[in-house]
Write a protein that holds these residues in place. Structure first.
Motif, short mmCIF file in Angstrom:
data_model
loop_
_atom_site.label_atom_id
_atom_site.label_comp_id
_atom_site.label_asym_id
_atom_site.label_seq_id
_atom_site.Cartn_x
_atom_site.Cartn_y
_atom_site.Cartn_z
N ALA A 60 4.90 12.10 -43.14
CA ALA A 60 5.09 11.72 -41.70
C ALA A 60 3.89 11.10 -41.02
CB ALA A 60 5.33 12.99 -40.74
N ALA A 66 5.15 8.78 -34.07
CA ALA A 66 6.21 9.30 -33.71
C ALA A 66 6.84 10.32 -34.74
CB ALA A 66 7.40 8.19 -33.55
N TYR A 67 6.55 9.81 -36.11
CA TYR A 67 7.20 10.80 -37.27
C TYR A 67 6.58 12.20 -37.21
CZ TYR A 67 9.64 6.70 -39.21
OH TYR A 67 10.52 5.74 -39.25
N ARG A 69 5.25 13.57 -34.58
CA ARG A 69 5.75 14.44 -33.71
C ARG A 69 7.05 15.10 -33.79
NH1 ARG A 69 3.05 10.74 -30.20
NH2 ARG A 69 4.95 9.33 -30.03
N ARG A 70 7.73 14.30 -34.67
CA ARG A 70 9.08 14.89 -34.77
C ARG A 70 9.08 16.06 -35.88
NH1 ARG A 70 14.40 12.74 -34.59
NH2 ARG A 70 13.84 11.80 -32.98
N ALA A 71 8.17 15.84 -37.15
CA ALA A 71 7.81 16.73 -38.02
C ALA A 71 7.35 18.04 -37.47
CB ALA A 71 6.99 16.25 -39.10
N THR A 74 10.22 19.75 -35.88
CA THR A 74 11.35 20.10 -36.68
C THR A 74 11.25 21.10 -37.88
OG1 THR A 74 11.89 17.73 -36.04
CG2 THR A 74 13.28 19.03 -37.81
N LEU A 118 13.26 7.26 -39.10
CA LEU A 118 13.24 8.68 -38.35
C LEU A 118 14.26 9.60 -38.62
CD1 LEU A 118 10.92 9.97 -36.51
CD2 LEU A 118 12.12 9.04 -34.52
N ARG A 119 15.50 9.11 -38.51
CA ARG A 119 16.60 10.28 -38.93
C ARG A 119 16.45 10.74 -40.15
NH1 ARG A 119 22.30 8.09 -37.34
NH2 ARG A 119 21.52 8.28 -35.19
N THR A 122 13.73 13.23 -40.55
CA THR A 122 14.02 14.50 -39.89
C THR A 122 14.88 15.24 -40.64
OG1 THR A 122 13.97 13.19 -37.81
CG2 THR A 122 14.98 15.38 -37.60
N THR A 123 15.95 14.64 -41.34
CA THR A 123 16.77 15.36 -42.16
C THR A 123 16.12 15.99 -43.29
OG1 THR A 123 18.27 13.63 -41.67
CG2 THR A 123 18.74 15.16 -43.71
#
Lengths: 202, 200
Positions: A60, A66-67, A69-71, A74, A118-119, A122-123
């Motif tokens: 990430a 951005a990656y 923050r998502r990780a 999530t 990013l999707r 996230t998966t």
């Protein structure tokens, strides 16, 4: 004169602090903080959980803020959900095949500096959190301390992702990013060997 | 004026750190820590392994980017594949010869400052890594954590490559280039010794 007075004040404050100290609460089980640390230290001392989470944080971080923050949100959330699902299950599983595959896949992606969407990242984070959380949960058993331990564990995952992803995001030097990718190759190599041990064991 | 940490403060911090010490927790997980240590010490305790792994770093430093990092990445990965072959019981003939020959060849590559295409260098390093991995993979003592053993010897291998790269940093100076080539010759000589010992 002034020095003597300030020394007296300091001595008074020190005495007041010494006399007003509360119980040490060294045995955290009695205060409800014990399970938090159980969960936290379980994660930090279990390389089969720690290293895949570390690899995801590296991945990430390599991809950007951005990656990261998502990780950051999530992975711990999925991990917590996985634990809660696993708590109801009484059987435990100690297979090393799953962690070996995660080592291999995530280490390989870090090594390749894979341009994941990013999707897709996230998966991966959701899957990793759910699977590892589930297996953590199966070993805990359904009880109030287990749920608190799950919170401690998720907090440890959160802190790890914050620190590692943030550090990697800030790396600008080419050699530093290469060093991260070399770290990914070590994780992948360890995973490959783990796969061998698992196959031989079964 | 340069600020210096007063001795008294330093002593106070040291005393506080000492009094704050936690229990060592050395036996929390049976076999776990020793598994890592056994794996970590495995490449370091064998001079034949060590020479070849340092030579990979030396050669990478000599060749420069991208070989500087491609070779140290290729070696542990292919070594792990060799380890899997060993674990699955796939026999590789002459493992000891292969390990010794790796020191001879890689040392000679550094000594003669060979500059093949990166693919050729990678294939050569990868070929020899299989022998090292096969030897490592089959030698885990029973009862120790396989994961930590694996991580230990992969990390030790990486550190040996890093040591070679660090030494190879002298390549930027003309005297350093000569020193590096001499180091390669010494690695090759060591390899010849191990080759002779394997044959004896």
């Amino acid at each position: 004169m002034r020095t003597a007075r300030s020394a007296g004040t300091r001595a008074f404050v020190a005495l007041a602090v010494a006399l007003s100290c509360g119980p040490a609460r060294a045995h955290l089980n009695s205060t409800g903080m014990g399970p938090i640390y159980d969960g936290l230290t379980h994660f930090l001392m279990s390389p089969e959980d720690l290293v895949p989470a570390l690899a995801l944080a590296l991945l990430a971080g390599l991809r950007g803020a951005a990656y990261g923050r998502r990780a950051l949100f999530t992975l711990p959330a999925a991990w917590l959900l996985g634990i809660l699902c696993g708590l109801a299950v009484t059987t435990t599983s100690t297979t090393t095949l799953g962690p070996a595959i995660w080592f291999l896949v995530l280490g390989g992606l870090v090594l390749a500096d894979a341009k994941l969407s990013l999707r897709a990242m996230t998966t991966l984070a959701v899957l990793l959190g759910l699977v590892h959380g589930y297996f953590n949960g199966t070993g805990m058993g359904l009880s109030a301390p287990s749920i608190i331990a799950a919170l401690g564990l998720a907090a440890a995952v959160f802190v790890l992702v914050v620190l590692v992803a943030a550090l990697v995001v800030t790396l600008r030097a080419h050699w530093a990013r290469i060093a991260v990718r070399v770290g990914g190759s070590w994780i992948a190599a360890s995973g490959l060997l783990m796969l061998g041990w698992s196959i031989r064991g079964s | 004026m340069k600020t210096r940490l007063p001795l008294r403060s330093a002593l106070a911090v040291a005393l506080m750190a000492t009094l704050w010490a936690q229990t060592a927790g050395a036996h929390l997980l049976k076999g776990e820590a020793s598994g890592f240590l056994t794996g970590f010490l495995h490449p370091i305790s064998g001079a034949d392994h060590m020479l070849a792994m340092i030579a990979v770093g030396l050669w990478g430093a000599q060749l420069g980017a991208p070989a500087l990092w491609v070779l140290p990445v290729a070696f542990p990965l292919v070594m792990a594949m060799g380890g899997v072959l060993g674990l699955l019981g796939v026999p590789i003939p002459g493992v000891e010869y292969g390990i010794a020959a790796s020191a001879v060849m890689l040392g000679a590559a550094v000594a003669f400052e060979l500059r093949p295409p990166i693919v050729v260098a990678g294939v050569l390093v990868g070929f020899f890594a299989i022998f090292h991995g096969h030897a490592h993979g089959t030698e885990r003592p029973p009862g120790q954590s396989a994961l930590l053993y694996s991580m230990g010897f992969v990390i030790a291998t990486g550190c040996l490559h890093a040591l070679g790269i660090g030494i190879g940093a002298v390549h930027r100076w003309s005297w350093g280039q000569k020193l590096l080539r001499a180091s390669g010759a010494m690695v090759a000589a060591g390899g010849v010794f191990f080759l002779w010992r394997a044959a004896a």
